[in-house]
Design an enzyme around this catalytic site. Structure first.
Site, PDB file in Angstrom:
ATOM      1  N   CYS A 154      -0.184   1.913  -1.226  1.00 10.29           N
ATOM      2  CA  CYS A 154      -0.911   0.758  -0.704  1.00 10.29           C
ATOM      3  C   CYS A 154      -0.720   0.669   0.806  1.00 10.29           C
ATOM      4  O   CYS A 154       0.409   0.768   1.299  1.00 10.29           O
ATOM      5  CB  CYS A 154      -0.396  -0.528  -1.357  1.00 10.29           C
ATOM      6  SG  CYS A 154      -1.362  -1.980  -0.893  1.00 10.29           S
TER       7      CYS A 154
ATOM      8  N   HIS B 121      -6.956  -1.370  -8.622  1.00 11.17           N
ATOM      9  CA  HIS B 121      -5.982  -1.652  -7.555  1.00 11.17           C
ATOM     10  C   HIS B 121      -6.572  -2.642  -6.543  1.00 11.17           C
ATOM     11  O   HIS B 121      -5.928  -3.619  -6.152  1.00 11.17           O
ATOM     12  CB  HIS B 121      -5.606  -0.335  -6.860  1.00 11.17           C
ATOM     13  CG  HIS B 121      -4.655  -0.462  -5.715  1.00 11.17           C
ATOM     14  ND1 HIS B 121      -3.388   0.061  -5.730  1.00 11.17           N
ATOM     15  CD2 HIS B 121      -4.803  -1.028  -4.483  1.00 11.17           C
ATOM     16  CE1 HIS B 121      -2.788  -0.211  -4.578  1.00 11.17           C
ATOM     17  NE2 HIS B 121      -3.629  -0.855  -3.805  1.00 11.17           N
ATOM     18  N   GLU B 122      -7.830  -2.396  -6.146  1.00  4.17           N
ATOM     19  CA  GLU B 122      -8.473  -3.266  -5.139  1.00  4.17           C
ATOM     20  C   GLU B 122      -8.796  -4.632  -5.726  1.00  4.17           C
ATOM     21  O   GLU B 122      -8.631  -5.644  -5.039  1.00  4.17           O
ATOM     22  CB  GLU B 122      -9.747  -2.604  -4.592  1.00  4.17           C
ATOM     23  CG  GLU B 122      -9.567  -1.233  -3.966  1.00  4.17           C
ATOM     24  CD  GLU B 122      -8.464  -1.170  -2.928  1.00  4.17           C
ATOM     25  OE1 GLU B 122      -7.942  -0.076  -2.692  1.00  4.17           O
ATOM     26  OE2 GLU B 122      -8.090  -2.227  -2.368  1.00  4.17           O
TER      27      GLU B 122
ATOM     28  N   HIS C 292      -5.996  -6.907  -5.496  1.00  5.40           N
ATOM     29  CA  HIS C 292      -5.810  -7.495  -4.160  1.00  5.40           C
ATOM     30  C   HIS C 292      -6.619  -8.791  -4.014  1.00  5.40           C
ATOM     31  O   HIS C 292      -6.188  -9.710  -3.310  1.00  5.40           O
ATOM     32  CB  HIS C 292      -6.233  -6.523  -3.054  1.00  5.40           C
ATOM     33  CG  HIS C 292      -5.175  -5.533  -2.668  1.00  5.40           C
ATOM     34  ND1 HIS C 292      -3.927  -5.908  -2.220  1.00  5.40           N
ATOM     35  CD2 HIS C 292      -5.174  -4.185  -2.643  1.00  5.40           C
ATOM     36  CE1 HIS C 292      -3.199  -4.829  -1.950  1.00  5.40           C
ATOM     37  NE2 HIS C 292      -3.933  -3.773  -2.200  1.00  5.40           N
TER      38      HIS C 292
HETATM   39  O1  LIG Z   1      -1.140   6.525   0.241  1.00  4.42           O
HETATM   40  C1  LIG Z   1      -2.317   6.541  -0.043  1.00  4.42           C
HETATM   41  C2  LIG Z   1      -3.142   5.547   0.643  1.00  4.42           C
HETATM   42  S1  LIG Z   1      -2.932   4.039  -0.240  1.00  4.42           S
HETATM   43  C3  LIG Z   1      -4.521   3.703  -0.662  1.00  4.42           C
HETATM   44  O2  LIG Z   1      -5.431   4.417  -0.309  1.00  4.42           O
HETATM   45  C4  LIG Z   1      -4.756   2.420  -1.381  1.00  4.42           C
HETATM   46  C5  LIG Z   1      -5.657   2.583  -2.566  1.00  4.42           C
HETATM   47  C6  LIG Z   1      -5.110   3.317  -3.731  1.00  4.42           C
HETATM   48  C7  LIG Z   1      -4.329   4.486  -3.588  1.00  4.42           C
HETATM   49  C8  LIG Z   1      -3.870   5.123  -4.749  1.00  4.42           C
HETATM   50  C9  LIG Z   1      -4.169   4.607  -6.009  1.00  4.42           C
HETATM   51  C10 LIG Z   1      -4.931   3.450  -6.109  1.00  4.42           C
HETATM   52  C11 LIG Z   1      -5.398   2.825  -4.971  1.00  4.42           C
HETATM   53  C12 LIG Z   1      -5.476   1.586  -0.364  1.00  4.42           C
HETATM   54  C13 LIG Z   1      -5.153   0.125  -0.435  1.00  4.42           C
HETATM   55  F1  LIG Z   1      -3.850  -0.067  -0.260  1.00  4.42           F
HETATM   56  F2  LIG Z   1      -5.791  -0.472   0.570  1.00  4.42           F
HETATM   57  F3  LIG Z   1      -5.479  -0.386  -1.597  1.00  4.42           F
HETATM   58  C14 LIG Z   1      -2.823   7.308  -1.183  1.00  4.42           C
HETATM   59  C15 LIG Z   1      -4.021   7.944  -1.102  1.00  4.42           C
HETATM   60  C16 LIG Z   1      -4.454   8.685  -2.200  1.00  4.42           C
HETATM   61  C17 LIG Z   1      -3.703   8.718  -3.352  1.00  4.42           C
HETATM   62  C18 LIG Z   1      -2.493   8.046  -3.405  1.00  4.42           C
HETATM   63  C19 LIG Z   1      -2.050   7.334  -2.305  1.00  4.42           C
HETATM   64 ZN   LIG Z   2      -3.279  -1.847  -2.025  1.00  2.00          ZN
END
Ligand SMILES: O=C(CSC(=O)[C@H](Cc1ccccc1)CC(F)(F)F)c1ccccc1
Ligand SMILES: [Zn+2]
Length: 157
Positions: free
Chosen positions: A100, A142-143, A146
């Site tokens: 996140c 996930h979103e 939020h």
């Molecule tokens: O660390 C990141 C970035 S964290 C990310 O992109 C969140 C979204 C997310 C990543 C992985 C699984 C589910 C959602 C974005 C947020 F925090 F704004 F929601 C990531 C990217 C791809 C796979 C796993 C981790």
């Molecule tokens: Zn997040």
């Protein structure tokens, strides 16, 4: 509009119930949504929700792409979803890693439904109803959390 910054865990904005957007607001928010996508890409996110940049409205972007943790994640154009809802979710769940942008450096395994039916509005007021699965379904869940003041650590197994 000055540069957006990403709220970090501990900021009360991340614990609020975000407000529904009225169609008359969609266009007023267009410049904000452009900035939202920019900051997500700058931070290599695969999604981002408006409350994460301290705008407590029901909008987020989903932008799946292959990445080191999910090499076979589908490539999708960053998609802005307004007033998003889950209309059905599978009993079947899967545990996998999440991160996140509001909780940098943390990873945890989270159980999510493997298949979901969703409905959301686009900026031009269209209503989209579609089924999501796999990593895209994970990002959507996930979103959506939020928008309801929930972060992935709350659900970590
Ligand atoms: O660390 C990141 C970035 S964290 C990310 O992109 C969140 C979204 C997310 C990543 C992985 C699984 C589910 C959602 C974005 C947020 F925090 F704004 F929601 C990531 C990217 C791809 C796979 C796993 C981790
Ligand atoms: Zn997040």
């Amino acid at each position: 509009m000055d540069a957006l910054t990403i709220a970090q865990l501990g900021n009360p904005i991340l614990r609020q119930q975000a407000e529904t957007l009225t169609p008359s607001q969609y266009n007023d928010y267009a410049p904000f949504f452009a900035e939202l996508e920019k900051i997500m890409l700058e931070h290599n996110g695969v999604g981002i929700a408006a409350p994460q940049v301290s705008e407590s409205v029901r909008a987020f972007i989903v932008a799946s792409r292959p990445n080191p943790r999910y090499p076979n994640a589908p490539m999708m154009a960053p998609t802005l979803m307004l007033n998003p809802e889950i209309t059905w979710q599978s009993e079947e769940t899967e545990k996998d890693w999440e991160g996140c942008l509001s909780i940098p450096g943390m990873r945890a395994k989270v159980s999510r439904s493997t298949h979901i039916d969703v409905r959301y509005h686009t900026l031009d007021g269209e209503v989209v109803s579609t089924r999501m699965e796999g990593f895209i379904a994970r990002i959507f869940q996930h979103e959506l959390d939020h928008l309801n003041g929930i972060v992935f650590l709350d659900r970590a197994d």
